[in-house]
Scaffold this motif. Structure first.
Motif, mmCIF file in Angstrom:
data_model
loop_
_atom_site.group_PDB
_atom_site.id
_atom_site.type_symbol
_atom_site.label_atom_id
_atom_site.label_comp_id
_atom_site.label_asym_id
_atom_site.label_seq_id
_atom_site.Cartn_x
_atom_site.Cartn_y
_atom_site.Cartn_z
ATOM 1 N N GLY A 60 61.097 34.372 49.218
ATOM 2 C CA GLY A 60 60.784 35.685 48.695
ATOM 3 C C GLY A 60 59.607 35.697 47.737
ATOM 4 O O GLY A 60 58.935 34.686 47.512
ATOM 5 N N LEU A 61 59.363 36.865 47.179
ATOM 6 C CA LEU A 61 58.225 37.087 46.288
ATOM 7 C C LEU A 61 58.598 36.731 44.846
ATOM 8 O O LEU A 61 59.683 37.042 44.375
ATOM 9 C CB LEU A 61 57.808 38.560 46.350
ATOM 10 N N GLU A 62 57.660 36.108 44.174
ATOM 11 C CA GLU A 62 57.838 35.758 42.760
ATOM 12 C C GLU A 62 56.670 36.306 41.957
ATOM 13 O O GLU A 62 55.512 35.999 42.241
ATOM 14 C CB GLU A 62 57.933 34.245 42.569
ATOM 15 N N TRP A 63 56.969 37.083 40.941
ATOM 16 C CA TRP A 63 55.936 37.636 40.055
ATOM 17 C C TRP A 63 55.466 36.541 39.113
ATOM 18 O O TRP A 63 56.284 35.924 38.419
ATOM 19 C CB TRP A 63 56.523 38.818 39.285
ATOM 20 N N ILE A 64 54.161 36.297 39.092
ATOM 21 C CA ILE A 64 53.585 35.252 38.242
ATOM 22 C C ILE A 64 53.138 35.827 36.901
ATOM 23 O O ILE A 64 53.378 35.248 35.833
ATOM 24 C CB ILE A 64 52.395 34.570 38.937
ATOM 25 N N GLY A 65 52.482 36.972 36.954
ATOM 26 C CA GLY A 65 51.994 37.564 35.721
ATOM 27 C C GLY A 65 50.926 38.592 35.996
ATOM 28 O O GLY A 65 50.655 38.944 37.143
ATOM 29 N N GLU A 66 50.292 39.075 34.924
ATOM 30 C CA GLU A 66 49.317 40.148 35.048
ATOM 31 C C GLU A 66 48.353 40.121 33.879
ATOM 32 O O GLU A 66 48.646 39.554 32.815
ATOM 33 C CB GLU A 66 50.033 41.500 35.094
ATOM 34 N N ILE A 67 47.193 40.791 34.103
ATOM 35 C CA ILE A 67 46.170 40.851 33.076
ATOM 36 C C ILE A 67 45.457 42.190 33.194
ATOM 37 O O ILE A 67 45.316 42.723 34.300
ATOM 38 C CB ILE A 67 45.184 39.666 33.212
ATOM 39 N N ASN A 68 45.009 42.741 32.077
ATOM 40 C CA ASN A 68 44.207 43.967 32.138
ATOM 41 C C ASN A 68 42.755 43.647 31.789
ATOM 42 O O ASN A 68 42.388 42.491 31.543
ATOM 43 C CB ASN A 68 44.801 45.065 31.266
ATOM 44 N N HIS A 69 41.913 44.688 31.761
ATOM 45 C CA HIS A 69 40.485 44.451 31.588
ATOM 46 C C HIS A 69 40.141 43.933 30.195
ATOM 47 O O HIS A 69 39.070 43.353 30.001
ATOM 48 C CB HIS A 69 39.707 45.733 31.860
ATOM 49 N N ARG A 70 41.068 44.120 29.261
ATOM 50 C CA ARG A 70 40.821 43.600 27.905
ATOM 51 C C ARG A 70 41.285 42.160 27.756
ATOM 52 O O ARG A 70 41.121 41.569 26.693
ATOM 53 C CB ARG A 70 41.551 44.466 26.887
ATOM 54 N N GLY A 71 41.922 41.637 28.801
ATOM 55 C CA GLY A 71 42.418 40.272 28.733
ATOM 56 C C GLY A 71 43.838 40.164 28.231
ATOM 57 O O GLY A 71 44.322 39.053 27.990
ATOM 58 N N SER A 72 44.501 41.297 28.073
ATOM 59 C CA SER A 72 45.891 41.281 27.650
ATOM 60 C C SER A 72 46.759 40.822 28.813
ATOM 61 O O SER A 72 46.634 41.336 29.923
ATOM 62 C CB SER A 72 46.314 42.678 27.203
ATOM 63 N N THR A 73 47.635 39.862 28.558
ATOM 64 C CA THR A 73 48.406 39.250 29.640
ATOM 65 C C THR A 73 49.910 39.347 29.419
ATOM 66 O O THR A 73 50.396 39.473 28.287
ATOM 67 C CB THR A 73 48.049 37.757 29.785
ATOM 68 N N MET A 128 45.572 33.285 32.962
ATOM 69 C CA MET A 128 44.838 34.322 33.681
ATOM 70 C C MET A 128 43.648 34.753 32.853
ATOM 71 O O MET A 128 43.730 34.802 31.610
ATOM 72 C CB MET A 128 45.742 35.519 33.970
ATOM 73 N N SER A 129 42.573 35.086 33.541
ATOM 74 C CA SER A 129 41.375 35.546 32.851
ATOM 75 C C SER A 129 40.738 36.674 33.648
ATOM 76 O O SER A 129 41.073 36.909 34.813
ATOM 77 C CB SER A 129 40.390 34.394 32.655
ATOM 78 N N VAL A 130 39.817 37.371 32.987
ATOM 79 C CA VAL A 130 39.169 38.518 33.612
ATOM 80 C C VAL A 130 37.670 38.466 33.355
ATOM 81 O O VAL A 130 37.234 38.027 32.291
ATOM 82 C CB VAL A 130 39.792 39.835 33.075
ATOM 83 N N ASP A 131 36.901 38.869 34.331
ATOM 84 C CA ASP A 131 35.445 38.988 34.211
ATOM 85 C C ASP A 131 35.096 40.424 34.556
ATOM 86 O O ASP A 131 35.014 40.786 35.734
ATOM 87 C CB ASP A 131 34.755 38.006 35.152
ATOM 88 N N THR A 132 34.922 41.236 33.537
ATOM 89 C CA THR A 132 34.677 42.657 33.769
ATOM 90 C C THR A 132 33.271 42.928 34.305
ATOM 91 O O THR A 132 33.032 43.987 34.875
ATOM 92 C CB THR A 132 34.881 43.455 32.480
ATOM 93 N N SER A 133 32.356 41.981 34.162
ATOM 94 C CA SER A 133 31.005 42.188 34.687
ATOM 95 C C SER A 133 30.987 42.145 36.213
ATOM 96 O O SER A 133 30.103 42.720 36.853
ATOM 97 C CB SER A 133 30.056 41.140 34.124
ATOM 98 N N GLN A 134 31.968 41.427 36.784
ATOM 99 C CA GLN A 134 32.028 41.313 38.243
ATOM 100 C C GLN A 134 33.312 41.910 38.824
ATOM 101 O O GLN A 134 33.512 41.848 40.036
ATOM 102 C CB GLN A 134 31.939 39.841 38.655
ATOM 103 N N ASN A 135 34.158 42.472 37.979
ATOM 104 C CA ASN A 135 35.461 42.987 38.421
ATOM 105 C C ASN A 135 36.266 41.903 39.132
ATOM 106 O O ASN A 135 36.784 42.104 40.234
ATOM 107 C CB ASN A 135 35.297 44.216 39.324
ATOM 108 N N HIS A 136 36.337 40.759 38.473
ATOM 109 C CA HIS A 136 37.099 39.622 38.994
ATOM 110 C C HIS A 136 38.242 39.311 38.046
ATOM 111 O O HIS A 136 38.115 39.440 36.822
ATOM 112 C CB HIS A 136 36.220 38.371 39.081
ATOM 113 N N ILE A 137 39.341 38.848 38.629
ATOM 114 C CA ILE A 137 40.403 38.238 37.849
ATOM 115 C C ILE A 137 40.656 36.845 38.406
ATOM 116 O O ILE A 137 40.407 36.594 39.582
ATOM 117 C CB ILE A 137 41.710 39.056 37.873
ATOM 118 N N SER A 138 41.130 35.961 37.546
ATOM 119 C CA SER A 138 41.345 34.585 37.966
ATOM 120 C C SER A 138 42.711 34.094 37.528
ATOM 121 O O SER A 138 43.257 34.540 36.508
ATOM 122 C CB SER A 138 40.263 33.674 37.386
ATOM 123 N N LEU A 139 43.224 33.180 38.313
ATOM 124 C CA LEU A 139 44.510 32.549 38.030
ATOM 125 C C LEU A 139 44.320 31.053 38.015
ATOM 126 O O LEU A 139 43.707 30.491 38.919
ATOM 127 C CB LEU A 139 45.537 32.917 39.113
#
Lengths: 107, 120
Positions: free
Chosen positions: B44-57, B69-80
């Motif tokens: 089944g599915l397992e929730w790992i986590g989440e991040i917003n554009h401010r980097g709040s996780t 988790m991280s975010v790059d707002t210049s490219q609209n990318h998120i990373s795990l």
């Protein structure tokens, strides 16, 4: 953490049958519950949110109900294309836990 | 139409670090949380986590010690990043979008999934 318990884990029904899947939260979650459909080999898709609101494009034979701790997903007339695994998820607060899934098959 | 496209290394050895990126095309980036979900083979599915554009996780407590988790707002990318992987981390990893407020927290758009295999 709040646990999400789905039942049954699998079911087999005939085309045209009414199918009901249950999801129970270990604590009240208001109506912050979603249902997802995952067809074999595919990405999960949102079916229902806010416990009973149908996502755009979802056939009207799908419906959801419930609030608090007990929720239901109903397929009013099972179709061959509904063969899939269905997951509930609580989303009001983290961790946003999924149920373990219900596999629906056609007899 | 919102599109999420993800990529990353598909084969890792035990103890290595899993690294995936998810790019968001069309639609607002800042108005949402961006989630990661995984699915072991046949499970089944397992929730790992989440991040917003401010980097709040928010992270799943069961994985918190290994997840970044991280975010790059210049490219609209998120990373795990998931460190010290083991065979139990094998599975398909998805990114997905959810609304900011609790009442809009459903996952309405998903990436195509990335199969990650951990094997020596």
């Amino acid at each position: 953490d709040i646990q999400m318990t789905q039942s049954p884990s699998s079911l087999s029904a005939s085309a045209g049958d009414r199918v009901t899947i249950t999801c129970r939260a270990s604590q009240g979650i208001s109506n912050y519950l979603a249902w997802y459909q995952q067809k074999p080999g595919k990405v999960p898709e949102l079916l229902i949110y806010a416990a009973s609101t149908l996502q755009s494009g979802v056939p009207s034979r799908f419906s959801g109900s419930g609030s608090g701790t007990d929720f239901t997903l109903t397929i009013s007339s099972l179709q061959p294309e509904d063969v899939a695994t269905y997951y509930c998820q609580k989303y009001g607060s983290a961790p946003r836990t999924f149920g373990r899934g219900t596999k629906v098959e056609i007899k | 139409q919102v599109q999420l496209q993800q990529w990353g290394a598909g084969l890792l050895q035990p103890s290595e670090t899993l690294s995936l990126t998810c790019a968001v095309y069309s639609g607002s980036f800042s108005g949402y949380y961006w989630s990661w979900i995984r699915q072991p083979p046949g499970k089944g599915l397992e929730w790992i986590g989440e991040i917003n554009h401010r980097g709040s996780t928010n992270y799943n407590p069961s994985l918190k010690s290994r997840v970044t988790m991280s975010v790059d707002t210049s490219q609209n990318h998120i990373s795990l990043k998931l460190s010290s992987v083991a065979a139990a981390d094998t599975g398909i990893y998805y990114c997905a979008r959810r609304g900011v407020v609790a009442a809009a927290g459903q996952l309405d758009y998903w990436g195509q999934g990335t199969l990650v295999t951990v094997s020596s």
